[in-house]
Enzyme design. Structure first.
Site, mmCIF file in Angstrom:
data_model
loop_
_atom_site.group_PDB
_atom_site.id
_atom_site.type_symbol
_atom_site.label_atom_id
_atom_site.label_comp_id
_atom_site.label_asym_id
_atom_site.label_seq_id
_atom_site.Cartn_x
_atom_site.Cartn_y
_atom_site.Cartn_z
ATOM 1 N N LYS A 17 0.831 -1.206 0.000
ATOM 2 C CA LYS A 17 0.000 0.000 0.000
ATOM 3 C C LYS A 17 0.867 1.259 0.000
ATOM 4 O O LYS A 17 0.656 2.179 -0.797
ATOM 5 C CB LYS A 17 -0.941 -0.002 1.204
ATOM 6 C CG LYS A 17 -1.990 1.117 1.174
ATOM 7 C CD LYS A 17 -2.795 1.162 2.463
ATOM 8 C CE LYS A 17 -3.700 -0.023 2.627
ATOM 9 N NZ LYS A 17 -4.904 0.058 1.784
ATOM 10 N N ARG A 25 -3.721 2.868 8.407
ATOM 11 C CA ARG A 25 -3.976 1.572 7.759
ATOM 12 C C ARG A 25 -2.705 0.731 7.718
ATOM 13 O O ARG A 25 -1.610 1.250 7.647
ATOM 14 C CB ARG A 25 -4.455 1.774 6.316
ATOM 15 C CG ARG A 25 -5.853 2.336 6.150
ATOM 16 C CD ARG A 25 -6.200 2.388 4.667
ATOM 17 N NE ARG A 25 -7.597 2.689 4.417
ATOM 18 C CZ ARG A 25 -8.057 3.908 4.168
ATOM 19 N NH1 ARG A 25 -7.231 4.942 4.149
ATOM 20 N NH2 ARG A 25 -9.343 4.101 3.927
ATOM 21 N N GLY A 63 -8.310 -7.510 4.190
ATOM 22 C CA GLY A 63 -9.184 -7.715 5.337
ATOM 23 C C GLY A 63 -8.552 -8.411 6.523
ATOM 24 O O GLY A 63 -9.206 -8.650 7.527
ATOM 25 N N MET A 72 -5.826 -7.361 8.395
ATOM 26 C CA MET A 72 -5.293 -6.506 9.461
ATOM 27 C C MET A 72 -6.176 -5.278 9.630
ATOM 28 O O MET A 72 -7.180 -5.112 8.954
ATOM 29 C CB MET A 72 -3.842 -6.154 9.161
ATOM 30 C CG MET A 72 -2.919 -7.370 9.317
ATOM 31 S SD MET A 72 -1.207 -6.982 8.986
ATOM 32 C CE MET A 72 -1.260 -6.565 7.265
ATOM 33 N N ARG A 114 -3.393 -1.809 -6.279
ATOM 34 C CA ARG A 114 -2.559 -3.000 -6.095
ATOM 35 C C ARG A 114 -2.923 -3.997 -7.185
ATOM 36 O O ARG A 114 -4.010 -3.913 -7.774
ATOM 37 C CB ARG A 114 -2.784 -3.628 -4.718
ATOM 38 C CG ARG A 114 -4.213 -4.071 -4.450
ATOM 39 C CD ARG A 114 -4.391 -4.524 -3.013
ATOM 40 N NE ARG A 114 -5.790 -4.825 -2.704
ATOM 41 C CZ ARG A 114 -6.274 -4.992 -1.487
ATOM 42 N NH1 ARG A 114 -5.470 -4.884 -0.441
ATOM 43 N NH2 ARG A 114 -7.539 -5.272 -1.288
ATOM 44 N N HIS A 117 -0.701 -43.312 0.891
ATOM 45 C CA HIS A 117 -1.064 -44.134 -0.267
ATOM 46 C C HIS A 117 -2.298 -43.571 -0.970
ATOM 47 O O HIS A 117 -2.318 -43.402 -2.194
ATOM 48 C CB HIS A 117 -1.327 -45.580 0.183
ATOM 49 C CG HIS A 117 -1.816 -46.464 -0.933
ATOM 50 N ND1 HIS A 117 -3.158 -46.659 -1.205
ATOM 51 C CD2 HIS A 117 -1.144 -47.178 -1.852
ATOM 52 C CE1 HIS A 117 -3.287 -47.461 -2.240
ATOM 53 N NE2 HIS A 117 -2.074 -47.802 -2.652
ATOM 54 N N SER A 132 16.649 -41.642 -10.980
ATOM 55 C CA SER A 132 15.361 -40.996 -10.741
ATOM 56 C C SER A 132 15.213 -40.877 -9.231
ATOM 57 O O SER A 132 15.282 -41.885 -8.516
ATOM 58 C CB SER A 132 14.226 -41.831 -11.333
ATOM 59 O OG SER A 132 12.992 -41.189 -11.107
ATOM 60 N N CYS A 180 10.689 -38.602 -9.586
ATOM 61 C CA CYS A 180 9.364 -39.199 -9.797
ATOM 62 C C CYS A 180 8.553 -39.235 -8.510
ATOM 63 O O CYS A 180 7.506 -39.857 -8.461
ATOM 64 C CB CYS A 180 9.488 -40.598 -10.377
ATOM 65 S SG CYS A 180 10.394 -41.747 -9.316
ATOM 66 N N TYR A 203 14.449 -33.957 -16.078
ATOM 67 C CA TYR A 203 12.994 -34.046 -16.171
ATOM 68 C C TYR A 203 12.372 -34.176 -14.795
ATOM 69 O O TYR A 203 13.035 -34.538 -13.822
ATOM 70 C CB TYR A 203 12.566 -35.208 -17.078
ATOM 71 C CG TYR A 203 12.814 -36.588 -16.505
ATOM 72 C CD1 TYR A 203 11.891 -37.195 -15.654
ATOM 73 C CD2 TYR A 203 13.967 -37.295 -16.825
ATOM 74 C CE1 TYR A 203 12.113 -38.454 -15.123
ATOM 75 C CE2 TYR A 203 14.201 -38.557 -16.309
ATOM 76 C CZ TYR A 203 13.275 -39.139 -15.450
ATOM 77 O OH TYR A 203 13.493 -40.386 -14.926
#
Length: 889
Positions: free
Chosen positions: A28, A98, A107, A109, A354, A470, A778, A845, A865
């Site tokens: 702000k 503020r 909203g 604070m 903002r 799982h 991997s 993986c 990857y």
């Protein structure tokens, strides 16, 4: 130039800060300074930096010694700019106080308006404005707000006083109260405050100011703010700034107003001015719901069939100026803006800008549209969309505003939402699903034996387990919504019901599962189906052009593989072969193999499994074409495939013809105290090499079959749970021997790789040696996290929340990789592996392959990857591009 240490002024032709100083001035404060520099109509003020907040908490809520003098100087400068004096009865300066952290926390604070009013200054305000009613309306608002925010008095006390006065005079609306009415209300408010405090309401403006500043800093640690930071990964150390700004008044009659606006629609992303306003009101009235706001534009008013005039119609000149301001700000910030404004007697003032919060759908459209408009580049568009938020676009969700009858809450383990009837048993789930009945599988926890029931279910709920249990891992892989760790659930199989928080939900009852929020709801909530628009395709194309790492999927069925390809996967990074063994057609042969006490008998059982495995791999190879497929050979302990109780053994014996006593005896023989670290993975194949021989033969035969009529597959054989090079030497030799035999017999050679999963600390430390026998690594970061940190992913949910809350861990290490511990082992293994074998292919993986924060780490570690569940492939593609485009830390 700012010579102060802690206080920065803005407005009236000068600003000590700008938009680049968000870390110091908060969002702000930095944006107020920037708007003032742009020459926009910003009421002047000053900002106390976030460093004050840091010192406030570091020094037992005491301010730095220099601060008081700097605030006095800034206040004097503000008096000079406004021509008013703080506390002057004749010409009073009133201010707002503020909060403003560097990350937007709407909203969360606290705010105080009209500060500086007392019994004397309110008369000055009445005289200057010519409107006593307005002055006393401001005074009662100030007392109520200050009492709530600073003095922490019960809000309802003041509501009761106002309500009683309105009832006594038969007023329906606040706007009916006269100046004399407000004086009576103010007197009642002051007496109530004095009664609650045991002393008079503060009348000294300086005391009021410091009280409000302290309250804003204190609000950084209020419950709302702490919760918001936790769920949005905002560090506590950032702190908040405090903005003190000269008041402008939207409640000075019919030529005054206040409102909020977005430069584009935050729900859809459509390029249209969007927002609402109220005439003769102050800022909190718009959001408090006391009065119904009106639309800004005539088109929106007509669309919503509102009666009152829009701002465009009621104040055309002000509206035209506001449109010019919004266009200037969106062009300057090159992003959709969220604006707050006030009109005081026909003059427009900007109170905030903002970057606006938006839905995933809107973020996507805004990013692609702005790139098309030339406002941002394609790379910037890729960086603008939160990769995690793409989940909202890939799964059905509960309709916004739908009724939510909460049964219980657990962990949001797999996104999306689904409706179905409750079942407690996998066989029942499969049977009902075959008749096209939508079912929700509710279990204490799931095991690999539940795989068919999970596949049949529309969603899964478990009472136990964490984000990488799982149930969670499998559900994400299947694209099923899942709520895990719903600890309030108590399942009573005999009664055919589960209980949660005093409610009983019976077998066959309809429930809704919201896997994105972790909520289980009663009844059938209204759903919204996902829409993958052209904007999605455009952004993904730009992301693919920007990223370095390839993206694969974890998949073990043709359907999973097809989903992965549809979402842009460039291969399979993990095909778990054990999931194939639980199929009803082959589980008997698996158990026969386990019961065998001699190699020939074991091989005979494996021969029965071979055609099934061959078909499995061929079906996946056909879907994947020339894309690489990493196949993990059998990993879990053998006892997982056996029944464990006498009753279950008897049932299995009856169904398969196997000996019940032998089954039970073998199950007990194979049972382990800690199976996760037991007889599993490559250890099985060292003792029973014929298991991996059969699987390798199935892979190579299937590859040859598919290559005869289509693209030659690229199988990558992965040996799991390795701790030493010798293990890989022994097993690789057998895989290579099987390959040579199959290729010689078939007269065809298929290119393949043999590598290993790095999932144990010793394997990471010995990566240099292991790499000599491996074509690829991997990283199995699920198990690597468990074994490095000494955590069970199924049980750690009981205390990980407290660890994160108390700062022991920054976040759940099963959700985002523990960069400082587990990540260090990954980096070390990469370095040592590549040193020994420069061409070593590196991938991941584990579940972390679909987490944007972890993906950023893997980019820096140099992996080739990442692999994740099929439904997270688009998220991984976007996150990999963002990681490649972001500067290295």
């Amino acid at each position: 130039m700012n010579t102060n240490t802690y206080v920065y002024s803005f407005g009236a032709g000068e600003s000590a800060g700008d938009a680049s100083m968000k870390a110091l001035l908060g969002g702000k404060g930095a944006n107020l300074a920037e708007m003032a520099k742009l020459g926009l109509p910003v009421p002047p003020g000053f900002t106390l930096s976030t460093e004050v907040c840091t010192e406030f908490y570091n020094n037992n809520r005491a301010y730095p010694a220099e601060l008081a003098a700097e605030v006095d100087a800034a206040l004097a400068a503000l008096e000079s700019k406004t021509g008013k004096k703080f506390g002057d009865p004749a010409n009073p300066l009133l201010v707002s106080v503020r909060s403003g952290s560097r990350a937007s926390m709407p909203g969360m604070m606290d705010t105080v308006l009209n500060l500086g009013l007392n019994d004397d200054t309110v008369e000055g305000l009445a005289t200057l404005s010519g409107d006593p009613r307005f002055a006393y309306d401001c005074y009662r608002r100030f007392i109520q707000m200050y009492s709530d925010v600073v003095l922490e008095l019960e809000h309802g006390v003041f509501e009761e006083i106002l309500g009683a006065h309105k009832d006594a005079n038969e007023y329906k609306s606040d706007t009916e109260l006269t100046a004399e009415d407000w004086k009576i209300v103010v007197d009642g408010y002051k007496r109530a405050a004095a009664r609650e405090l045991g002393r008079p309401f503060p009348s000294d403006p300086k005391e009021q100011l410091w009280g409000a500043i302290g309250a804003v800093f204190a609000s950084w640690m209020n419950d709302r703010a702490v919760f918001y930071r936790k769920h949005n990964n905002i560090p506590e150390s950032w702190g908040t700034a405090v903005n003190v700004q000269a008041m402008v008044f939207g409640n000075m009659g019919e030529t005054s107003a206040t409102g909020v606006a977005f430069t584009r629609d935050p729900s859809t992303g459509e390029k249209k001015f969007y927002g609402e306003f109220l005439i003769n009101a102050q800022g909190e009235d718009v959001v408090a719901g006391i009065r119904t706001p009106r639309a800004l534009t005539k088109a929106a008013r007509l669309e919503m069939r509102e009666q009152g005039l829009s701002l465009e119609e009621a104040m055309p000149d002000v509206f035209a100026e506001l449109v010019a301001v919004y266009q200037k700000l969106e062009g300057h910030y090159r992003d959709m803006q969220d604006l707050e404004f006030t009109v005081e007697r026909g003059k427009l003032y900007m109170l905030q800008t903002r970057n606006g919060k938006r839905t995933a759908k809107a973020a996507l459209k805004i990013a692609v549209d702005m790139a098309g408009e030339g406002l941002i580049t394609q790379d910037e568009a890729v960086l603008r969309v939160d990769a995690s938020a793409l989940d909202q676009l890939l799964h059905p969700t509960i309709e916004e505003g739908a009724v939510r009858d909460l049964i219980c809450k657990g962990l949001p383990a797999s996104p999306g939402a689904a409706v179905g009837i409750v079942v407690f048993d996998s066989e029942e789930a499969e049977r009902l699903a075959a008749d096209n009945v939508a079912v929700i599988l509710v279990r204490e926890e799931t095991s690999p034996e539940d795989i068919h029931g999970m596949h049949a279910a529309r969603a899964i709920v478990t009472a136990r387990g964490g984000m990488t249990s799982h149930a969670a891992v499998v559900a994400r892989g299947m694209g099923r919504p899942c709520v895990s760790g719903a600890g309030d659930i108590r399942i009573d199989m005999k009664a055919g019901e589960f209980r949660a928080l005093g409610r009983a939900i019976k077998l066959g009852d309809t429930i809704t599962v919201d896997g994105s929020s972790g909520e289980v709801l009663a009844g059938a909530a209204k759903m919204t189906e996902p829409e993958l628009s052209g904007d999605f395709g455009a952004l993904m194309e730009w992301a693919d052009g920007a990223r370095r790492m390839k993206v694969r999927a974890n998949a073990e069925t043709p359907a999973d593989a097809a989903t992965a390809v549809k979402f842009g996967a460039e291969g399979i990074g993990l095909c778990r072969t054990e999931h194939m063994f639980f199929d009803a057609e082959r589980i008997a042969a698996v158990r026969e193999m386990i019961l065998a006490d001699k190699e020939p008998t074991r091989i005979a059982a494996l021969d029965k499994l071979f055609p099934h495995q061959r078909r499995d791999f061929a079906a996946i190879f056909k879907v994947m074409g020339a894309r690489p497929v990493t196949i993990r050979l059998l990993d879990p302990p053998l006892h997982e495939f056996l029944p464990h109780t006498e009753e279950d053994c008897a049932d299995v014996a009856k169904a398969t013809g196997l000996d019940a006593k032998a089954l039970l005896a073998r199950s007990k023989e194979l049972a382990e105290s800690n199976p996760m670290l037991g007889f599993r993975g490559c250890r099985l194949a060292i003792v029973y090499p014929e298991i991996y021989d059969m699987q390798a033969r199935a892979v190579f035969e299937a590859a040859c079959d598919v290559a005869e009529t289509g693209d030659a597959p690229i199988p990558e054989i992965m040996i799991p749970f390795v701790i030493a090079k010798k293990e890989l030497d022994l097993l690789r030799a057998r895989v290579d021997a099987v390959a040579s035999e199959v290729f010689a017999r078939r007269g065809r050679r298929i290119e393949y790789l043999v590598g290993t999963m790095i999932e144990l600390p010793r394997a990471a430390l010995k990566a240099g040696e292991i790499a000599e026998a491996a074509d690829f690594f991997s990283f199995g970061t699920n198990d690597l996290t468990q074994t490095t940190m000494g955590l069970s992913r199924d049980d750690a949910g009981k205390f990980l929340g407290a660890y994160v809350e108390r700062g022991v861990l920054e976040r759940d290490p099963f959700v985002s990789v523990d960069a400082g511990g587990v990540g260090e082992l990954v980096a070390l293994a990469c370095e040592r592996g590549r040193k020994a074998r420069p061409a070593l292919k590196l991938g991941i993986c584990g579940e972390h392959g679909g987490d944007p924060e972890s993906i950023a780490f893997f980019e820096q570690a140099g992996l080739d990857y990442i692999s994740c569940s099929p439904f997270r492939v688009p998220i991984a593609r976007l996150a990999a591009a963002q990681a490649a485009l972001s500067p290295r830390k």
